[in-house]
Design a protein around this motif. Structure first.
Motif, PDB file in Angstrom:
ATOM      1  N   UNK A   1       0.972  -1.287  -0.019  1.00 58.68           N
ATOM      2  CA  UNK A   1      -0.002  -0.048  -0.137  1.00 58.68           C
ATOM      3  C   UNK A   1       0.917   1.192   0.008  1.00 58.68           C
ATOM      4  N   UNK A   2       1.965   1.158   0.524  1.00 60.02           N
ATOM      5  CA  UNK A   2       2.996   2.335   0.871  1.00 60.02           C
ATOM      6  C   UNK A   2       3.954   2.693  -0.283  1.00 60.02           C
ATOM      7  N   UNK A   3       3.821   1.921  -1.099  1.00 59.57           N
ATOM      8  CA  UNK A   3       4.976   1.826  -2.438  1.00 59.57           C
ATOM      9  C   UNK A   3       4.241   2.459  -3.612  1.00 59.57           C
TER      10      UNK A   3
ATOM     11  N   UNK B   1       1.582   8.276   5.185  1.00 56.96           N
ATOM     12  CA  UNK B   1       0.423   8.477   5.378  1.00 56.96           C
ATOM     13  C   UNK B   1      -0.567   9.790   4.923  1.00 56.96           C
ATOM     14  N   UNK B   2       0.203  10.711   5.129  1.00 54.21           N
ATOM     15  CA  UNK B   2      -0.335  12.059   4.740  1.00 54.21           C
ATOM     16  C   UNK B   2      -0.591  12.356   3.090  1.00 54.21           C
ATOM     17  N   UNK B   3       0.404  11.707   2.456  1.00 53.55           N
ATOM     18  CA  UNK B   3       0.242  11.463   0.785  1.00 53.55           C
ATOM     19  C   UNK B   3      -0.905  10.568   0.621  1.00 53.55           C
TER      20      UNK B   3
ATOM     21  N   UNK C   1      -4.005  12.612   1.140  1.00 50.49           N
ATOM     22  CA  UNK C   1      -4.155  13.797   0.041  1.00 50.49           C
ATOM     23  C   UNK C   1      -4.789  12.919  -1.131  1.00 50.49           C
ATOM     24  N   UNK C   2      -4.119  11.833  -1.583  1.00 50.42           N
ATOM     25  CA  UNK C   2      -4.713  11.009  -2.724  1.00 50.42           C
ATOM     26  C   UNK C   2      -6.246  10.808  -2.774  1.00 50.42           C
ATOM     27  N   UNK C   3      -6.417  10.118  -1.573  1.00 46.89           N
ATOM     28  CA  UNK C   3      -7.853   9.594  -1.086  1.00 46.89           C
ATOM     29  C   UNK C   3      -8.849  10.823  -1.288  1.00 46.89           C
ATOM     30  N   UNK C   4      -8.622  12.028  -0.726  1.00 47.86           N
ATOM     31  CA  UNK C   4      -9.463  13.289  -0.917  1.00 47.86           C
ATOM     32  C   UNK C   4      -9.514  13.750  -2.536  1.00 47.86           C
ATOM     33  N   UNK C   5      -8.310  13.572  -3.177  1.00 45.50           N
ATOM     34  CA  UNK C   5      -8.152  14.050  -4.525  1.00 45.50           C
ATOM     35  C   UNK C   5      -9.165  13.263  -5.279  1.00 45.50           C
ATOM     36  N   UNK C   6      -8.945  11.873  -5.282  1.00 40.82           N
ATOM     37  CA  UNK C   6      -9.892  11.020  -5.757  1.00 40.82           C
ATOM     38  C   UNK C   6     -11.246  11.154  -5.459  1.00 40.82           C
ATOM     39  N   UNK C   7     -11.788  11.353  -4.196  1.00 38.93           N
ATOM     40  CA  UNK C   7     -12.988  11.703  -4.107  1.00 38.93           C
ATOM     41  C   UNK C   7     -13.677  12.728  -4.988  1.00 38.93           C
ATOM     42  N   UNK C   8     -12.758  13.654  -5.218  1.00 38.55           N
ATOM     43  CA  UNK C   8     -13.452  14.931  -5.883  1.00 38.55           C
ATOM     44  C   UNK C   8     -13.297  14.367  -7.300  1.00 38.55           C
ATOM     45  N   UNK C   9     -12.374  13.673  -7.836  1.00 39.37           N
ATOM     46  CA  UNK C   9     -12.396  13.131  -9.221  1.00 39.37           C
ATOM     47  C   UNK C   9     -13.274  12.091  -9.381  1.00 39.37           C
ATOM     48  N   UNK C  10     -13.953  11.504  -8.354  1.00 36.50           N
ATOM     49  CA  UNK C  10     -14.992  10.790  -8.628  1.00 36.50           C
ATOM     50  C   UNK C  10     -16.240  11.579  -8.976  1.00 36.50           C
ATOM     51  N   UNK C  11     -16.398  12.550  -8.308  1.00 39.26           N
ATOM     52  CA  UNK C  11     -17.550  13.282  -8.670  1.00 39.26           C
ATOM     53  C   UNK C  11     -17.608  13.932  -9.980  1.00 39.26           C
ATOM     54  N   UNK C  12     -16.457  14.228 -10.381  1.00 39.91           N
ATOM     55  CA  UNK C  12     -16.314  14.913 -11.656  1.00 39.91           C
ATOM     56  C   UNK C  12     -16.582  13.919 -12.767  1.00 39.91           C
ATOM     57  N   UNK C  13     -15.892  12.810 -12.609  1.00 40.48           N
ATOM     58  CA  UNK C  13     -16.189  11.861 -13.520  1.00 40.48           C
ATOM     59  C   UNK C  13     -17.399  11.331 -13.735  1.00 40.48           C
TER      60      UNK C  13
END
Length: 264
Positions: A79-81, A150-152, A155-167
């Motif tokens: 997960x962390x790679x 973990x912080x990255x 951030x990736x999860x938050x970004x993906x949630x926004x992208x999900x809404x856009x897609x």
């Protein structure tokens, strides 16, 4: 295979083996080209999509997806790679014996899993799981990667949630006359920030991605129905047949009539 997969993401790890032809890969805003024999590694949570390289490109490939929970406690190591070499090119290893061995081990596991799945002998589920463990160990030990904090990951999860809404907004409304301002409003962003965000995360502008979604839908109608070209152009969200024809040729490399005739 000429029709591709539009941009998306998932928690699964995805490994693709190109059996024939060439394919474009959009991954985290970067573009790659994979050829026959290449192996593509898509980490969990990364935005990616596939498309044909053009008319006459007879693409075929294996796609293997698996959840990290399969590996119990070891799932954290994966997960962390983020693997640094995402396209393992068969041809590029001709002068690199170590790289060639990595490619050979991964390819052997992929073909063994496919054979087990097709033959479905007793215990084939266990055999497939064993090969997945082999692949995971090869990736962990032999494919260069960087650790992700973990912080990255957050951030990736938050970004993906926004992208999900856009897609979702685009795929639900592509056949209408939607504007960038409407998409930005749907995810509560200004149109200026929305434009920068979408381009930086996908490598495409909002309008270019919207066009690709529309053309992908038109490809399906051309291949699977007898709907007249003019009608399917409007059903795919284009305001004029002239615009549709121009964008179809730009994206696919051929005309709608030739595509329908099988020249893909």
């Amino acid at each position: 295979m000429t029709r591709g997969f539009s941009l998306h993401w998932h928690e699964l790890v995805e490994i693709v083996y190109v059996l024939g032809g060439e394919m474009h890969i959009a991954l985290e805003g970067q573009d790659y080209t994979a050829h026959k024999g290449d192996i593509i590694i898509i980490n969990s949570g990364l935005v990616h999509g596939y498309s044909s390289t053009g008319p006459g490109s007879d693409n075929s490939f294996f796609i293997i997806q698996f959840g990290l929970e399969l590996f119990d406690q070891a799932h954290i190591d994966l997960r962390n790679r983020v693997f640094q070499r995402l396209v393992l090119g068969k041809l590029s290893f001709s002068r690199n014996s170590e790289g060639n061995e990595i490619h050979h081990r991964l390819a052997d596991s992929i073909f063994t899993m496919n054979q087990e799945f097709c033959e479905r002998k007793e215990g084939f589920h266990l055999a497939i799981k064993a090969r997945l463990y082999d692949m995971a160990l090869t990736l962990l030990r032999d494919v260069p990667a960087r650790q992700v904090s973990d912080s990255e990951l957050i951030r990736r999860k938050m970004r993906n949630q926004v992208l999900d809404k856009i897609f979702s907004f685009i795929h639900e409304n592509f056949n209408h006359d939607i504007r960038l301002e409407e998409a930005a409003e749907a995810v509560h962003l200004s149109k200026f920030y929305f434009s920068r965000f979408f381009k930086s995360q996908t490598g495409q502008t909002f309008h270019s991605y919207l066009s690709r979604v529309r053309i992908s839908h038109a490809e399906e109608l051309l291949a699977d129905t007898d709907i007249p070209v003019t009608e399917l152009a409007y059903q795919s969200g284009f305001a004029s047949i002239k615009t549709f024809n121009r964008q179809f040729r730009t994206i696919t490399g051929t005309s709608p009539s030739r595509y329908r005739a099988g020249e893909r």
